[in-house]
Motif scaffolding. Sequence first.
Motif, short mmCIF file in Angstrom:
data_model
loop_
_atom_site.label_atom_id
_atom_site.label_comp_id
_atom_site.label_asym_id
_atom_site.label_seq_id
_atom_site.Cartn_x
_atom_site.Cartn_y
_atom_site.Cartn_z
N GLU A 26 2.23 -3.02 10.45
CA GLU A 26 1.64 -1.79 10.98
C GLU A 26 0.80 -2.00 12.22
O GLU A 26 0.61 -1.07 13.01
N THR A 27 0.31 -3.22 12.43
CA THR A 27 -0.48 -3.48 13.65
C THR A 27 0.34 -4.12 14.75
O THR A 27 -0.03 -4.07 15.92
N GLY A 28 1.46 -4.73 14.35
CA GLY A 28 2.30 -5.38 15.35
C GLY A 28 1.77 -6.71 15.82
O GLY A 28 2.24 -7.27 16.81
N ARG A 60 5.78 0.91 3.14
CA ARG A 60 4.99 0.89 4.37
C ARG A 60 5.57 -0.09 5.39
O ARG A 60 5.58 0.18 6.59
N SER A 64 7.43 1.12 8.95
CA SER A 64 6.48 0.89 10.03
C SER A 64 7.17 0.84 11.38
O SER A 64 8.39 0.67 11.49
N ARG A 65 6.36 0.94 12.41
CA ARG A 65 6.87 0.88 13.78
C ARG A 65 7.45 -0.50 14.09
O ARG A 65 8.41 -0.64 14.84
N ASP A 66 6.85 -1.53 13.52
CA ASP A 66 7.30 -2.90 13.78
C ASP A 66 7.88 -3.50 12.49
O ASP A 66 7.42 -4.53 12.00
N ARG A 112 14.96 -1.38 12.02
CA ARG A 112 14.12 -0.87 13.12
C ARG A 112 14.76 0.32 13.81
O ARG A 112 14.07 1.28 14.17
N GLN A 113 16.07 0.28 14.00
CA GLN A 113 16.76 1.35 14.72
C GLN A 113 16.96 2.61 13.88
O GLN A 113 17.19 3.69 14.42
N PRO A 116 13.26 7.09 10.66
CA PRO A 116 12.26 6.78 9.63
C PRO A 116 12.29 7.75 8.45
O PRO A 116 11.33 8.48 8.19
N ARG A 121 16.09 3.96 5.61
CA ARG A 121 15.48 2.65 5.86
C ARG A 121 15.78 1.66 4.72
O ARG A 121 16.08 0.49 4.97
#
Length: 313
Positions: A26-28, A60, A64-66, A112-113, A116, A121
């Motif tokens: 979540e923080t990358g 989560r 997540s973005r990452d 990732r692609q 969401p 996912r």
Amino acid sequence: MEETNAKTPDPERAMTALAWAVERAETGKPPAVTAPAADLDDFRAASSLYLPDVRHAMDRIIMSRDAEDGLDALLECGALGAMLPEVKAMVGFGDGEWRHKDVWKHTKQVVRQAVPRIEVRWAALLHDIGKVKTRTISPSGEVHFFGHAEVGARMFDRLDRRLPLFNPEPALKSSVRFLILHHLRASQYEASWTDSAVRRFAKEMGDQLQDLLDLSRADITTKRPEKKKKGLRQISELADRVEQIQKLDAVVPPLPSGIGDEIMRSFGLPPSRKIGELKKALEAAVDSGEVPSHECADVYLAFLRENAGRFGL
């Protein structure tokens, strides 16, 4: 008395490791501390005692973005191998050997692609687990994974029995399994498909159609721009054709109005359940491509005559 060095499982250590992986996803960026050294027994204990929390942490990470880095964190802290050995088996599977892409790298990119949505996912994470068990190499060196979708769906069943992450949500479990089983279907589309074939595909995919199309888009990870563009265009064309046919069918049903009356008149049948059964049989024949849609009644009456024995006429 002989001493034992057996270690008591520590579920808290496993949950701390999962929290570490969540933070990284979540923080990358890597957390300030290294991953706790949890082992298989720790994760088994955590899964037994804190299954909803384990599932929440996994959600989560993959949402997540990452997500790619989060999945690598699960691998590094031992959670992946402990809880999802079917996924861990994909790590390093390929990587140029046998002339096919690294399945783990591909899987992370697909996650990732993917849009969401939780169903898509999770299916992205698990869609290729059957490849490890189905790889074959032809005499010419070509790599095949025949039946890997079907094998993957059965592996999901075993995974679910071992680690019932989805038990509180049977609809989600069913969706993920369905997407694993059918994840290749949209990529098999060709422009030569008849309207009946497109209609049948949409009917078979049912409520999962949009999720399947989105997973298929995410599953395109080629580095060749033209190949990627072609694959995305193929899926978009299929989606457009499904929409057009569904709109047409909503306005003009596949069978002509009054076909039931025509069947009774042509075959001397009284009003009964049999008429409804024959109409459903004709609709199924349209879906399967045996007879075209949106034709006049004579076409369907002729079809019934030609198959009188089959329909009990």
